[in-house]
Design an enzyme around this catalytic site. Sequence first.
Site, PDB file in Angstrom:
ATOM      1  N   PHE A  94      38.855  41.143  51.155  1.00  0.00           N
ATOM      2  CA  PHE A  94      37.716  41.800  50.525  1.00  0.00           C
ATOM      3  C   PHE A  94      36.902  42.454  51.649  1.00  0.00           C
ATOM      4  O   PHE A  94      36.648  41.825  52.679  1.00  0.00           O
ATOM      5  CB  PHE A  94      36.869  40.774  49.774  1.00  0.00           C
ATOM      6  CG  PHE A  94      35.784  41.383  48.947  1.00  0.00           C
ATOM      7  CD1 PHE A  94      36.061  41.949  47.720  1.00  0.00           C
ATOM      8  CD2 PHE A  94      34.478  41.402  49.403  1.00  0.00           C
ATOM      9  CE1 PHE A  94      35.063  42.528  46.953  1.00  0.00           C
ATOM     10  CE2 PHE A  94      33.460  41.986  48.649  1.00  0.00           C
ATOM     11  CZ  PHE A  94      33.745  42.547  47.422  1.00  0.00           C
TER      12      PHE A  94
ATOM     13  N   ASP B  43      38.503  31.799  52.814  1.00  0.00           N
ATOM     14  CA  ASP B  43      37.637  32.332  51.769  1.00  0.00           C
ATOM     15  C   ASP B  43      38.256  31.944  50.427  1.00  0.00           C
ATOM     16  O   ASP B  43      39.369  32.356  50.104  1.00  0.00           O
ATOM     17  CB  ASP B  43      37.539  33.855  51.903  1.00  0.00           C
ATOM     18  CG  ASP B  43      36.594  34.484  50.885  1.00  0.00           C
ATOM     19  OD1 ASP B  43      36.500  33.967  49.750  1.00  0.00           O
ATOM     20  OD2 ASP B  43      35.968  35.511  51.200  1.00  0.00           O
TER      21      ASP B  43
ATOM     22  N   TYR C 279      29.982  32.432  41.317  1.00  0.00           N
ATOM     23  CA  TYR C 279      29.719  33.215  40.112  1.00  0.00           C
ATOM     24  C   TYR C 279      30.998  33.685  39.419  1.00  0.00           C
ATOM     25  O   TYR C 279      30.928  34.375  38.394  1.00  0.00           O
ATOM     26  CB  TYR C 279      28.809  34.414  40.408  1.00  0.00           C
ATOM     27  CG  TYR C 279      29.235  35.279  41.574  1.00  0.00           C
ATOM     28  CD1 TYR C 279      30.243  36.220  41.449  1.00  0.00           C
ATOM     29  CD2 TYR C 279      28.606  35.151  42.811  1.00  0.00           C
ATOM     30  CE1 TYR C 279      30.621  37.008  42.514  1.00  0.00           C
ATOM     31  CE2 TYR C 279      28.967  35.937  43.882  1.00  0.00           C
ATOM     32  CZ  TYR C 279      29.975  36.860  43.732  1.00  0.00           C
ATOM     33  OH  TYR C 279      30.350  37.631  44.806  1.00  0.00           O
ATOM     34  N   LYS C 280      32.152  33.326  39.941  1.00  0.00           N
ATOM     35  CA  LYS C 280      33.404  33.701  39.287  1.00  0.00           C
ATOM     36  C   LYS C 280      33.873  32.537  38.405  1.00  0.00           C
ATOM     37  O   LYS C 280      33.330  32.319  37.321  1.00  0.00           O
ATOM     38  CB  LYS C 280      34.445  34.086  40.332  1.00  0.00           C
ATOM     39  CG  LYS C 280      34.039  35.268  41.219  1.00  0.00           C
ATOM     40  CD  LYS C 280      35.136  35.627  42.213  1.00  0.00           C
ATOM     41  CE  LYS C 280      34.673  36.642  43.237  1.00  0.00           C
ATOM     42  NZ  LYS C 280      34.314  37.940  42.679  1.00  0.00           N
TER      43      LYS C 280
ATOM     44  N   ARG D 113      42.900  44.889  36.540  1.00  0.00           N
ATOM     45  CA  ARG D 113      42.848  43.451  36.834  1.00  0.00           C
ATOM     46  C   ARG D 113      42.393  42.687  35.592  1.00  0.00           C
ATOM     47  O   ARG D 113      41.431  43.070  34.934  1.00  0.00           O
ATOM     48  CB  ARG D 113      41.888  43.143  37.978  1.00  0.00           C
ATOM     49  CG  ARG D 113      42.264  43.686  39.323  1.00  0.00           C
ATOM     50  CD  ARG D 113      41.458  43.005  40.438  1.00  0.00           C
ATOM     51  NE  ARG D 113      40.063  42.812  40.072  1.00  0.00           N
ATOM     52  CZ  ARG D 113      39.209  42.054  40.765  1.00  0.00           C
ATOM     53  NH1 ARG D 113      39.603  41.406  41.842  1.00  0.00           N
ATOM     54  NH2 ARG D 113      37.943  41.943  40.388  1.00  0.00           N
TER      55      ARG D 113
END
Length: 426
Positions: free
Chosen positions: A145, A217, A242-243, A397
């Site tokens: 990312f 990560d 938050y995922k 996605r």
Amino acid sequence: MSETTSETTSETAYEGTRPLRERAVELDAVDPLAAKRDLFALDDDVVYLDGNSLGALPAHVPARVADVVQRQWGELRIRSWTESGWWTAPERIGDRIAPLVGAAPGQVVVADSTSVNVFKAVVAGVRLASADPRRTDVVVDATTFPTDGYVAESAARLTGHRIVPVDPADPAALRAELGPTTAVVLLNHVDFRSGRLHDLPALTAAVHDAGAVAVWDLCHSAGALPVGLDAHGVDLAVGCTYKYLNGGPGSPAFLYVAERHQAAFDSPLPGWNSHADPFAMSRDYAAVDGARRGRVGTPDILSMLALEAALDVWEGVTIEEVRAKSLALTDFFLRCVAEYAGGASVTSVAQVTPVTPAEHAARGSQVALRCGEAPVVMERLIARGVVGDLRRPDLLRFGFAPLYVSFADAERAASTLAEVLAELRA
């Protein structure tokens, strides 16, 4: 790596003569996690497959946050730092996340953003390796990312180190870069674009064989699959909440500091919240013990306590159960896509090609499909109530959060995708 699958949800025994929609109903009927869906604020007419970007809202969170605002802040005010437990929230919530990433208590602290924690971890990792002056390289996931790459490059400049990008999907190439000059290796457990799951146990072992510090990560794996931080000897790790942990937009991230490194963990961002005696207001810094060294400034209490409330949905759930359903869901979705939008009909529809690995050991909890018309396809899917997301230029996605995504959701998403593709080729 070995993966656990469930007899009740595995698609290995799928009977292809029955309609996929009927099969979805059967799978939902025997899903041990099906009741968890009722704990979330979801619309019956929307299929939400974007939990790999923002998890759904647990239905009880608004009332809990209202209590924090109205009573704890509005009535108790400053007393809430002690009476409501605000001061200890970062490590208390960290201990609730710890089992989901395979960590014992006292090693996870919730604080700041993922980006800030990546900076802490990379610089602290460099300092852990600094006893050997030959270790001048920071190896970084070349497919990471972007922010991880930006932060790592800045950390390398600040510490006088060199960035070495390597694709972890090629373990041989990664191993070839490791050696006596390697200080820190920063890798993503799951690739955010493709959904590829990298081999954390084997790659961590390779990093340690080279005498370097392994930093992972976990943004796209925490809450979706077993991680095993302690079991596999990971040194440092960061992750967002938050995922798949459903903490809400911008909810604070977490930092894992293995117990064996805590006494030597030297944060590049020392703050009053990580001081051994914070209210002494001393001009000299003395770090507190344990993972609390990862704290910096005053905790963001509103979002932190929303996260704490959200974690209640994990009561009675094991991460192995979640992984079993994740694999079954993604298997089923891929089967539906192949049948509805592939095979003999492929000449009459826009093509989609899975880029997420078929092998369970290399798959996270999302499916990425390459499609030349991806932007317009996703726009039309969302308009029809199937919410995924887009990674330009050509990736669709779909994130499968096992606590609230059903097999019926997977089937509807695939059938709607096929309809949209057919329209574009009509």
